[in-house]
Design an enzyme around this catalytic site. Structure first.
Site, PDB file in Angstrom:
ATOM      1  N   ASP A   1       0.880  -1.178   0.000  1.00  0.00           N
ATOM      2  CA  ASP A   1       0.000   0.000   0.000  1.00  0.00           C
ATOM      3  C   ASP A   1       0.911   1.220   0.000  1.00  0.00           C
ATOM      4  O   ASP A   1       2.053   1.094  -0.426  1.00  0.00           O
ATOM      5  CB  ASP A   1      -0.962  -0.051   1.193  1.00  0.00           C
ATOM      6  CG  ASP A   1      -2.258   0.718   0.924  1.00  0.00           C
ATOM      7  OD1 ASP A   1      -2.161   1.874   0.491  1.00  0.00           O
ATOM      8  OD2 ASP A   1      -3.354   0.177   1.145  1.00  0.00           O
TER       9      ASP A   1
ATOM     10  N   HIS B   1       1.784   1.792  -3.228  1.00  0.00           N
ATOM     11  CA  HIS B   1       0.868   2.721  -3.891  1.00  0.00           C
ATOM     12  C   HIS B   1       1.488   4.115  -3.965  1.00  0.00           C
ATOM     13  O   HIS B   1       0.778   5.111  -4.078  1.00  0.00           O
ATOM     14  CB  HIS B   1      -0.467   2.783  -3.146  1.00  0.00           C
ATOM     15  CG  HIS B   1      -1.271   1.515  -3.236  1.00  0.00           C
ATOM     16  ND1 HIS B   1      -2.475   1.343  -2.613  1.00  0.00           N
ATOM     17  CD2 HIS B   1      -1.004   0.339  -3.872  1.00  0.00           C
ATOM     18  CE1 HIS B   1      -2.944   0.123  -2.873  1.00  0.00           C
ATOM     19  NE2 HIS B   1      -2.064  -0.506  -3.624  1.00  0.00           N
TER      20      HIS B   1
END
Ligand code: NAG
Ligand code: NAG
Ligand code: NAG
Ligand code: NAG
Ligand code: NAG
Ligand code: NAG
Ligand code: NAG
Ligand code: NAG
Length: 434
Positions: A245, A268
Site C-alpha cells: 500500500d 501505492h
C-alpha cells in the site's frame, strides 16, 4: 552497523567512528542529508545505564519484562533486547512515559497472534480505525538495532480475507513522541500499516527495512510504510520498503516533512492523503519535500488523493468525502520509476467513480503550490497511452500546480497525461485531454 557511517559523515571526526552507540543521538540533524530537516532536530542526552530485557523464550508473554526494564532504565538508560533471543509480546504496551531512553533491539521481538486479544486491547488511535500493538512516546527516545520487530501477520491476513471489518493492529505506534530517532531497524509482517506516527514532532526515521508478504492466497493488505497524522518536523530517509500500500502517506495535519533516499517496491506510492474524508473536518498538509525516491512495481509514484465534496465509498471499510482543508507547498524532486501505473496522480475524486457527481460536488479541499520535477523511468503501461493524471474537481480548488523535467514513458513510448481543471501552462507535460 550504519551508526559509524552516520557519525563519520556528520562530524568527520575519526575519534568518534567507534564511539559508543549512546553518542548517535547527538547528530540527528547532521545525519539528515542531502537535505536538512525543516527545523533542527534536538540532540540526545548521554545514556549511562543498561538494562537487559529478560525473556521466557518459549512463546510465553514477555511484555511485563519489557515494562520492568523500561521503568528501570528510563531517564538516562538503555534497554537491550539481546542477540539470538526471541521475545514474545502478548500484551498492549503503553510506552508513552519514556524520557531520555534507548531501546536497542538485537533479538527477534514477535507479537502474539491472538487476534481476539488484540482486537479488544490494541490502542485505538481515533483515526480511520487505526489501532496499534503499542504506543511509544515521550521525549528523546531512540529505537535501533540489528534485530527485528515481527508483527506475526499471517493470522491477520487470513482473518481479514474473511471479515474486512476486523481491527488489525499497526506494528509501530509512535504516539506523542517529541524528539527521537527510529532506526536502523527491521520491521516484518505487520498486520496492517507499519508505522502510525501521531501527535509527534522532531522525529527521524533512518535506515528502516520493511518487508512481509503473505504465505497464503490472502495478500497482506493496507501495509502502508508510514502514515503521519497530526505531526510536524519529521524526517524519513535511507529506507527500503517492500509492501502493498502507500510507501509513505501524509494524513491530516502534517507539516514540515522531509522524505529522502527511499527505495519503495510494490507500493501505492508516496501519497498526500487521503484527505477530506470526514465532513466538518479541516485537513491540512503543508511543507513537504520528497527527494530522491526509487519507485518500483507500484500503482503510483507521486500521488495526492482528496475525497470529493459528496459522500463516496472506496470499499466496505473505507468511505468518506465532504471534508475541507488545504494541501500546500508540496515538492516531489527526483523519482526513478519502473513498472509504475501512474508516475503522477492528482485526484480530487478519491473513492468516487462517477465523475459527473464529482464535478457536481467539487472538493472543499484546496490544492496549491505543488511541484513535480525530475522524474524518469518507465510505467507499467496499464493506462496507455497515459503515464499520469492531474484532475481537479474544479479550477477554483487547484492552483499553481507545476511539473517539469518529467521524462517518463510507457513501455510503448507514450507519455500522455490527463490534465483537467488545472493551468496547463505550468505543466511541461503532454496533456492530451485538456
Ligand atoms: C493526540 O492528541 C489529541 C489532543 O490531546 C488527542 O485528542 C488525541 O487522542 C491524540 N492521539 C491521536 C492519535 O490523535
Ligand atoms: C501464531 O504464531 C505462532 C508463533 O509464532 C505460530 O507458531 C503459529 O503458526 C501462528 N499461527 C497462525 C495461524 O499464523
Ligand atoms: C487540523 O487543523 C485544523 C486547523 O488548525 C483544525 O481545525 C482541525 O481540527 C485539525 N484536525 C485534526 C484531526 O487535528
Ligand atoms: C538516492 O537514494 C539512494 C538510496 O535509495 C542512495 O543510494 C543515493 O546515494 C541517493 N542519492 C542522492 C543524490 O542522495
Ligand atoms: C517487489 O514487489 C513485488 C510485488 O509487486 C514482489 O513480487 C517482489 O518480491 C518484491 N521484491 C522484493 C525484493 O521484495
Ligand atoms: C516550502 O517547502 C520548501 C521545501 O520544499 C521549504 O524550503 C520552504 O521553506 C517551504 N515554505 C514555507 C513557507 O514553509
Ligand atoms: C518488481 O517485481 C518483479 C516481479 O514481481 C520482481 O522481479 C522485481 O524484483 C521487482 N523489483 C524490485 C526492485 O524489487
Ligand atoms: C452519476 O451521477 C449523476 C449526477 O448525480 C447521476 O445523474 C448519474 O445517474 C450517476 N451515474 C451512475 C452510473 O451512477
Amino acid at each position: 552497523m550504519k551508526i559509524s557511517n552516520v557519525l563519520t559523515q556528520a562530524w568527520g571526526l575519526l575519534a568518534l567512528v567507534n564511539a559508543p552507540v549512546e553518542a548517535r543521538g547527538h547528530s540527528r540533524t547532521e545525519a539528515c542529508h542531502p537535505h536538512h530537516p525543516f527545523k533542527p532536530l534536538p540532540s540526545s542526552q548521554p545514556r549511562t545505564r543498561t538494562c537487559h530485557v529478560a525473556n521466557h523464550g518459549d512463546g510465553q508473554d514477555d511484555s511485563a519484562n519489557v515494562l520492568a526494564a523500561l521503568k528501570k532504565c528510563n531517564n538516562g538508560g538503555k534497554v537491550v533486547f539481546d542477540t539470538d533471543k526471541t521475545y514474545t509480546i502478548g500484551k498492549a504496551l503503553d510506552m508513552t512515559f519514556l524520557k531520555h531512553v534507548d531501546l536497542e533491539i538485537h533479538g527477534h521481538v514477535q507479537f502474539s497472534n491472538d487476534t481476539d486479544y488484540w482486537q479488544a486491547n490494541a490502542f485505538k488511535q481515533i483515526y480511520q480505525n487505526a489501532a496499534t500493538f503499542f504506543q511509544l512516546g515521550g521525549e528523546d527516545v531512540n529505537v535501533y538495532g540489528d534485530g527485528v520487530l515481527d508483527g506475526n501477520g499471517q493470522a491477520w491476513y487470513d482473518l481479514y480475507a474473511k471479515d474486512p471489518l476486523i481491527l488489525r493492529p499497526i506494528l509501530m505506534g509512535v504516539i506523542g513522541l517529541n524528539g527521537g530517532t527510529i532506526g536502523p531497524l527491521k520491521l516484518r509482517y505487520s498486520p496492517q500499516w507499519y508505522h502510525f506516527v501521531a501527535n509527534s514532532s522532531d522525529v527521524l526515521f533512518d535506515g528502516i527495512d520493511i518487508s512481509g508478504f503473505s504465505s497464503s492466497a490472502n495478500t497482506a493488505k493496507n501495509t502502508d510504510g508510514w502514515d503521519l497524522y497530526r505531526s510536524t518536523n519529521v524526517v524519513i530517509q535511507n529506507s527500503v520498503i517492500n509492501n502493498g500500500d502507500d510507501c509513505v502517506s501524509f494524513k491530516p495535519n502534517v507539516s514540515d516533512i522531509l522524505v529522502q533516499n527511499l527505495h519503495c517496491n510494490g507500493s501505492h506510492g508516496i501519497s498526500v492523503g487521503s484527505l477530506g474524508q470526514y465532513p466538518g473536518e479541516v485537513d491540512i498538509v503543508q511543507n513537504v519535500l520528497v527527494y530522491n525516491i526509487s519507485m518500483f512495481n507500484a500503482s503510483d509514484g507521486a500521488r495526492i488523493k482528496v475525497w470529493p465534496g459528496a459522500a463516496s465509498a472506496l470499499s466496505t471499510d473505507l468511505q468518506g468525502g465532504g471534508g475541507s482543508g488545504l494541501v500546500k507547498n508540496i515538492t516531489y524532486d527526483g523519482m526513478t520509476i519502473d513498472n509504475v501505473d501512474y508516475a503522477i496522480e492528482v485526484t480530487q475524486c478519491y473513492g468516487q467513480k462517477n465523475l459527473t457527481l464529482c464535478n457536481e460536488f467539487p472538493s472543499k479541499l484546496v490544492i496549491e503550490d505543488i511541484l513535480f520535477k525530475n522524474f524518469k523511468g518507465v510505467t507499467s503501461g496499464k493506462y496507455d497511452p497515459n503515464v499520469g493524471t492531474i484532475v481537479c474537481s474544479s479550477p477554483d480548488v487547484c492552483s499553481n500546480i507545476n511539473a517539469k523535467g518529467i521524462e517518463v514513458s510507457s513501455p510503448d513510448g507514450d507519455d500522455g497525461f490527463t490534465c483537467t481543471n488545472v493551468d496547463v501552462s505550468l505543466l511541461d507535460l503532454n496533456c492530451d485531454s485538456s
